[in-house]
Design a protein around this motif. Sequence first.
Motif, mmCIF file in Angstrom:
data_model
loop_
_atom_site.group_PDB
_atom_site.id
_atom_site.type_symbol
_atom_site.label_atom_id
_atom_site.label_comp_id
_atom_site.label_asym_id
_atom_site.label_seq_id
_atom_site.Cartn_x
_atom_site.Cartn_y
_atom_site.Cartn_z
ATOM 1 N N ALA A 152 0.831 -1.202 0.000
ATOM 2 C CA ALA A 152 0.000 0.000 0.000
ATOM 3 C C ALA A 152 0.867 1.255 0.000
ATOM 4 N N ASP A 153 1.980 1.203 0.730
ATOM 5 C CA ASP A 153 2.886 2.359 0.746
ATOM 6 C C ASP A 153 3.508 2.581 -0.628
ATOM 7 N N ASP A 154 3.895 1.470 -1.288
ATOM 8 C CA ASP A 154 4.479 1.591 -2.633
ATOM 9 C C ASP A 154 3.485 2.255 -3.587
ATOM 10 N N ARG A 155 2.232 1.811 -3.509
ATOM 11 C CA ARG A 155 1.210 2.380 -4.391
ATOM 12 C C ARG A 155 0.963 3.849 -4.062
ATOM 13 N N ALA A 156 1.069 4.207 -2.817
ATOM 14 C CA ALA A 156 0.903 5.614 -2.438
ATOM 15 C C ALA A 156 2.005 6.470 -3.052
ATOM 16 N N TYR A 157 3.243 5.943 -3.049
ATOM 17 C CA TYR A 157 4.342 6.682 -3.664
ATOM 18 C C TYR A 157 4.134 6.827 -5.175
ATOM 19 N N LEU A 158 3.685 5.745 -5.811
ATOM 20 C CA LEU A 158 3.402 5.799 -7.253
ATOM 21 C C LEU A 158 2.287 6.802 -7.548
ATOM 22 N N ASP A 159 1.300 6.822 -6.645
ATOM 23 C CA ASP A 159 0.158 7.719 -6.854
ATOM 24 C C ASP A 159 0.566 9.187 -6.731
ATOM 25 N N LEU A 160 1.594 9.467 -5.931
ATOM 26 C CA LEU A 160 2.058 10.860 -5.828
ATOM 27 C C LEU A 160 2.470 11.400 -7.189
ATOM 28 N N GLU A 161 3.293 10.636 -7.904
ATOM 29 C CA GLU A 161 3.694 11.084 -9.239
ATOM 30 C C GLU A 161 2.499 11.098 -10.187
ATOM 31 N N PHE A 162 1.639 10.083 -10.058
ATOM 32 C CA PHE A 162 0.454 9.991 -10.908
ATOM 33 C C PHE A 162 -0.403 11.247 -10.789
ATOM 34 N N GLN A 163 -0.651 11.697 -9.562
ATOM 35 C CA GLN A 163 -1.498 12.862 -9.338
ATOM 36 C C GLN A 163 -0.843 14.143 -9.855
#
Length: 395
Positions: free
Chosen positions: A105-116
């Motif tokens: 979940a933390d990894d996906r949160a980091y990926l989502d930062l760039e995504f957003q």
Amino acid sequence: MSVINTNVNSIVAQNAATVSGRSMAKAMEQLSTGKRINTAADDAAGLAISSRATSQIRGLDQAVRNANDGISMLQTAEGAMVEVTNMLQRMRELSVQSANDTNTADDRAYLDLEFQQLKAETDRIISNTQWNGVNVLDKTFTNNTTAGKFVFQVGANANQTISHTIDVFGLGTNDGSGASISATATEVTAATASTIEVSTLTVAGTYAAGDKITVNLNQNVFQYTVTDADAAGGSNTVATNLAAALDLRFEDGFEASVSGAGVVKITLDASAGTTTGNSFTLTAGSTDGEWDDIESLSILTQATSNTAVSTLDVAVASVNKARAEIGAVINRLTYAADNLTNVSQNAEASRSRILDTDYAKTTTELARTQIIQQAATAMLAQANQQPQSVLSLLR
């Protein structure tokens, strides 16, 4: 006859000198200005023709500049789309990465930062890309009530134009307003094989170009893409064109036609040798074909990541289509500018033949009139001396 009061020879010489002087003055004027026609008296019809040619030439030259300005504007829009495409591709890449369960979940949160951040920058580019102070990607520019439509004046006369509508939508914009489609199958059963089934598709809602209508007939899937003309005509036009497309696609054993407002009727043709039985299965649905719900996307879970991949595929395809259309119009404008330049060149050559001085001919005329003028002056002097002979009679 010897007379003093009326010197006929002098008068003849004076008139000859006046005429030759006028011709010489005209030749000198033409040589000085470079124009054969300096006043309407020189050539009335030629003056009118050359004036119209001047209007055409100046209009053509401005039209060339207009076409080049249009190319510059479209290149600006297409250049911005390049970066939009790059960011959408990166967003899709991040979505695919996040869909993998090796990520926490933390990894996906980091990926989502760039995504957003990429999503926000994509929206900013679409909203802020301008040429000459005009937004070119967000459809806020309106010409003749058509959003995003640019009309380029590429002719010397009124309404000689090339137009293009840039169909790129901001994030979260759903162009179809409640677009929907439902399929209602009405089966007719009977003891004889000649009895056939008639089923209907009801097309409802507001459609826009790019929307997809999917029809599944006996496990054969057909997808119809709504065009600009369909969208402009409303759901009835969509139904009419959908029926024509279905009739062409399922020509073996089925007939499709319009049987009411927004209603497509599909009939099983039992007489066709390729069809057996008297019934068939029919389902249908529709999806918005443009930038649907990108604003709400995230890649925090596997499910939302998969949704993002599908949605971004639509967005990338939309930008690719818009870029292809812009490229085609840029090429068209380039050819138009080349043609305008060629027409202007030929028009200038035509005007030159009418308006400009032929220096070889005019210098010859100047030399002729100068000689005649000198001769007339000499003869005038001789004519003025003739009355002196009368004095000899008075001695």
